[in-house]
Design a protein around this motif. Structure first.
Motif, PDB file in Angstrom:
ATOM      1  N   VAL A   1       0.634  -1.130  -0.130  1.00 21.90           N
ATOM      2  CA  VAL A   1       0.062   0.105  -0.033  1.00 21.90           C
ATOM      3  C   VAL A   1       1.029   1.218   0.111  1.00 21.90           C
ATOM      4  O   VAL A   1       0.611   1.857  -0.665  1.00 21.90           O
ATOM      5  CB  VAL A   1      -1.058   0.065   1.107  1.00 21.90           C
TER       6      VAL A   1
ATOM      7  N   CYS B   1       3.121  -4.008   8.292  1.00 16.75           N
ATOM      8  CA  CYS B   1       4.348  -3.279   7.787  1.00 16.75           C
ATOM      9  C   CYS B   1       5.504  -4.076   8.303  1.00 16.75           C
ATOM     10  O   CYS B   1       5.873  -5.222   8.927  1.00 16.75           O
ATOM     11  CB  CYS B   1       4.588  -1.957   8.587  1.00 16.75           C
TER      12      CYS B   1
ATOM     13  N   SER C   1       4.220  -1.071   3.986  1.00 15.75           N
ATOM     14  CA  SER C   1       3.071  -1.343   4.469  1.00 15.75           C
ATOM     15  C   SER C   1       2.064  -2.028   3.617  1.00 15.75           C
ATOM     16  O   SER C   1       2.228  -1.834   2.259  1.00 15.75           O
ATOM     17  CB  SER C   1       2.261  -0.373   5.375  1.00 15.75           C
TER      18      SER C   1
ATOM     19  N   LEU D   1      -3.038   2.467   7.711  1.00 15.37           N
ATOM     20  CA  LEU D   1      -2.289   1.349   7.007  1.00 15.37           C
ATOM     21  C   LEU D   1      -1.191   2.301   6.261  1.00 15.37           C
ATOM     22  O   LEU D   1      -0.161   1.734   6.128  1.00 15.37           O
ATOM     23  CB  LEU D   1      -3.119   0.677   6.058  1.00 15.37           C
TER      24      LEU D   1
ATOM     25  N   ARG E   1      -0.927  -5.538   2.754  1.00  9.85           N
ATOM     26  CA  ARG E   1      -1.724  -6.736   3.272  1.00  9.85           C
ATOM     27  C   ARG E   1      -1.127  -7.926   2.684  1.00  9.85           C
ATOM     28  O   ARG E   1      -0.733  -7.991   1.572  1.00  9.85           O
ATOM     29  CB  ARG E   1      -3.265  -6.595   2.772  1.00  9.85           C
TER      30      ARG E   1
ATOM     31  N   VAL F   1      -0.008  -3.838  11.970  1.00 11.48           N
ATOM     32  CA  VAL F   1      -0.415  -2.368  11.937  1.00 11.48           C
ATOM     33  C   VAL F   1      -0.581  -2.004  13.072  1.00 11.48           C
ATOM     34  O   VAL F   1      -1.604  -2.575  13.847  1.00 11.48           O
ATOM     35  CB  VAL F   1      -1.082  -2.061  10.719  1.00 11.48           C
TER      36      VAL F   1
ATOM     37  N   ASP G   1      -4.277  -9.710   6.392  1.00 14.81           N
ATOM     38  CA  ASP G   1      -3.633  -9.286   7.604  1.00 14.81           C
ATOM     39  C   ASP G   1      -3.019  -7.986   7.072  1.00 14.81           C
ATOM     40  O   ASP G   1      -2.338  -7.980   6.139  1.00 14.81           O
ATOM     41  CB  ASP G   1      -2.539 -10.100   8.283  1.00 14.81           C
ATOM     42  N   GLU G   2      -3.260  -7.066   7.788  1.00 16.13           N
ATOM     43  CA  GLU G   2      -2.675  -5.565   7.670  1.00 16.13           C
ATOM     44  C   GLU G   2      -1.074  -5.549   8.311  1.00 16.13           C
ATOM     45  O   GLU G   2      -1.211  -5.765   9.578  1.00 16.13           O
ATOM     46  CB  GLU G   2      -3.635  -4.551   8.019  1.00 16.13           C
TER      47      GLU G   2
END
Length: 326
Positions: A35, A86, A66, A114, A68, A108, A83-84
């Motif tokens: 992202v 970094c 960062s 995010l 997913r 995160v 899952d989100e």
């Protein structure tokens, strides 16, 4: 997928947004759909041909991101698709996808968007490992941070204040110093107009700084040792002021001081995983509680990476510059 490539080393115009093969997660790796990524000075050096990625790392710039989780490699546990996260990278953040060792991923933090989480891995790992794991900054001690308004500097101020230390910073303008003061810095030093050794000594009743976090290297080496308190620790993390300097061993002996120099990118995966685990334990609760926050100056589309590099070269920013994807 698309990624920022460097067909030939050069200026910011050397960065090319191009089609490249998708990465495949290996044993113990996680594929992340990116992202955002953050711009670091190491990326500028790589673009110029002075800092090649470690063997086996992605050839594309970008030391953090960062996004997913898109897929799990063989033997990977602890993460799920969607899952989100970094992550701390050896390269490859300037891309739509990147494969990351599972031990270098972090969730995160609560309360952090995010995209802005991309500003966290490199600075938190650098500051925590150097200031706390190696230099053992303690409550009541004084930390001197060079480049206080940088991404590293803004995080160092916040973490040092969170543990009860006094913080002195150097920066090159009133606006940057004012921002450092908002984050909690106690001693504000304009390096263009003031001598940081004199200012630190004056602010500590002649004692000096217990820990110095230095991004300049050779240019500041002698003065950093002079600025140290007895039993002080100098942590060198950059060479913006040159790679070769003369160290006064007599002065260091008189302080019973220590000088360490570290880099993060080329460390073995197990060392990075240990640092990431420590950051998750100690720093992530501070982020979730709102005591520490990522400092983001601006966000640019990833295809405009060249402009982001120009911003860093001009040093007109405060905190981090991010590259984002839709």
């Amino acid at each position: 997928m698309r990624a920022i490539t460097i067909p030939e080393p050069g200026g910011p115009e050397a960065l090319v947004w191009d089609e490249v093969p998708d990465p495949v997660p290996g044993e113990g790796e996680v594929l992340v759909e990116v992202v955002a990524s953050a711009v670091n000075r190491a990326d500028l050096l790589q673009r110029q041909g002075f800092y090649d990625p470690p063997p086996g790392a992605s050839p594309y710039p970008g030391l953090e991101c960062s996004g997913r989780v898109a897929a799990l490699g063989p033997g990977t546990a602890g993460w799920n698709v969607g899952d989100e996260v970094c992550g701390l990278l050896s390269g490859g953040g300037y891309a739509e996808k990147v494969a990351v060792p599972a031990g270098q991923l972090l969730p995160v933090p609560g309360g952090v968007d995010l995209d802005k989480a991309a500003a966290l891995p490199e600075v938190t790992c650098t500051v925590w490992s150097n200031v706390f794991m190696i230099s053992h900054l303690r409550p009541g001690e004084t930390l001197l941070v060079h480049g206080g308004s940088s991404g590293i500097g803004t995080m160092a101020i916040q973490l040092a204040k969170a543990v009860g230390a006094k913080v002195a910073v150097t920066a090159g303008s009133k606006a940057k110093l004012d921002f450092c003061a908002e984050l909690g810095a106690d001693v504000l030093i304009n390096y263009r107009e003031q001598d940081f050794v004199e200012e630190v000594k004056a602010a500590t009743d002649g004692a000096g700084a217990d820990v110095v976090l230095d991004n300049m290297g050779a240019k500041y080496l002698d003065r950093n040792v002079t600025a140290l308190a007895v039993n002080g620790r100098l942590a060198i993390i950059g060479m913006q002021g040159g790679a070769k300097g003369e160290l006064n061993i007599g002065a260091l002996l008189s302080k019973r001081g220590a000088v360490t120099a570290t880099s993060l990118r080329a460390r073995p995966a197990e060392e990075k995983a240990a640092i990431v685990a420590a950051v998750r334990e100690h720093v992530w609760p501070l982020l979730a509680g709102g005591h520490v926050r990522p400092i983001v100056d601006r966000e640019l589309p990833m295809r405009e990476a060249a402009q982001a590099h120009r911003v860093l070269e001009e040093s007109s920013h405060i905190g981090k510059v991010l590259l984002t994807l839709p």
